[in-house]
Scaffold this motif. Structure first.
Motif, PDB file in Angstrom:
ATOM      1  N   GLU A  20      -0.559   1.957   0.444  1.00 26.46           N
ATOM      2  CA  GLU A  20      -1.652   2.157  -0.507  1.00 26.46           C
ATOM      3  C   GLU A  20      -1.455   1.154  -1.626  1.00 26.46           C
TER       4      GLU A  20
ATOM      5  N   CYS B 144      -0.154   2.491  -5.078  1.00 30.37           N
ATOM      6  CA  CYS B 144       0.909   3.498  -5.049  1.00 30.37           C
ATOM      7  C   CYS B 144       2.247   2.879  -5.481  1.00 30.37           C
TER       8      CYS B 144
ATOM      9  N   CYS C 230       4.928   2.975  -2.715  1.00 28.02           N
ATOM     10  CA  CYS C 230       4.696   1.945  -1.689  1.00 28.02           C
ATOM     11  C   CYS C 230       5.182   0.585  -2.202  1.00 28.02           C
TER      12      CYS C 230
ATOM     13  N   HIS D 250       3.241   5.755   3.858  1.00 30.37           N
ATOM     14  CA  HIS D 250       2.537   6.488   2.808  1.00 30.37           C
ATOM     15  C   HIS D 250       1.977   7.790   3.352  1.00 30.37           C
TER      16      HIS D 250
ATOM     17  N   HIS E  43       2.896  10.096  -3.315  1.00 32.19           N
ATOM     18  CA  HIS E  43       3.532   9.535  -2.113  1.00 32.19           C
ATOM     19  C   HIS E  43       4.714  10.471  -1.878  1.00 32.19           C
TER      20      HIS E  43
HETATM   21 ZN    ZN Z   1       2.602   5.182  -1.172  1.00 31.57          ZN
END
Ligand code: ZN
Ligand code: 5GP
Length: 110
Positions: free
Chosen positions: A2, A5, A8, A47, A99
């Motif tokens: 993402e 995020c 991530c 994710h 997440h």
């Molecule tokens: Zn993520």
């Protein structure tokens, strides 16, 4: 992945951080705002938003997260004294990073 995020980005190395452990499926790093002397986050590389989004196909990664927490507790010398494993789920459950991650918290003085 993402794009917005934080976890991530940490997983991808776009935000520099020190991994205490890494394998093909997950990473472990220290919480930036620890609530206890030992506060680690066990984070799958893929994710997944929260526990609510888990399916039967994710059983393996969830068990791997817990077994990794157990291994890290040993490494951080909190196995014997004890520790908490915590999933915050969605806003009402205190989740602020969407997440999936497992908190490993411990190391309090006796
Ligand atoms: Zn993520
Ligand atoms: P949640 O409340 O979503 O279960 O927990 C998210 C945790 O991630 C919080 O304890 C917070 O301190 C931690 N955190 C947020 N941003 C970062 C970051 O950029 N690096 C690290 N290491 N931890 C973070």
């Amino acid at each position: 992945m993402e794009t917005d995020c934080i976890f991530c980005k940490i997983v991808k190395g776009e935000i520099p951080s020190t991994f205490l452990y890494e394998n093909d499926n997950l990473v472990v790093f220290r919480d930036i705002n620890p609530h206890a002397p030992v506060h680690l986050l066990i984070v799958p590389k893929r994710h997944i938003r929260s526990v609510n989004d888990l399916t039967e196909d994710d059983a393996k990664i969830v068990s791997e997260m817990i077994m990794t927490a157990k291994m890290m507790a040993e490494k951080e010398s909190v196995s014997k004294s004890g520790y908490k494993l915590l999933f915050n789920v969605e806003k009402g459950g205190g989740q602020v990073i969407f997440h999936l991650h497992l908190h490993l918290i411990g190391g309090w003085k006796k």
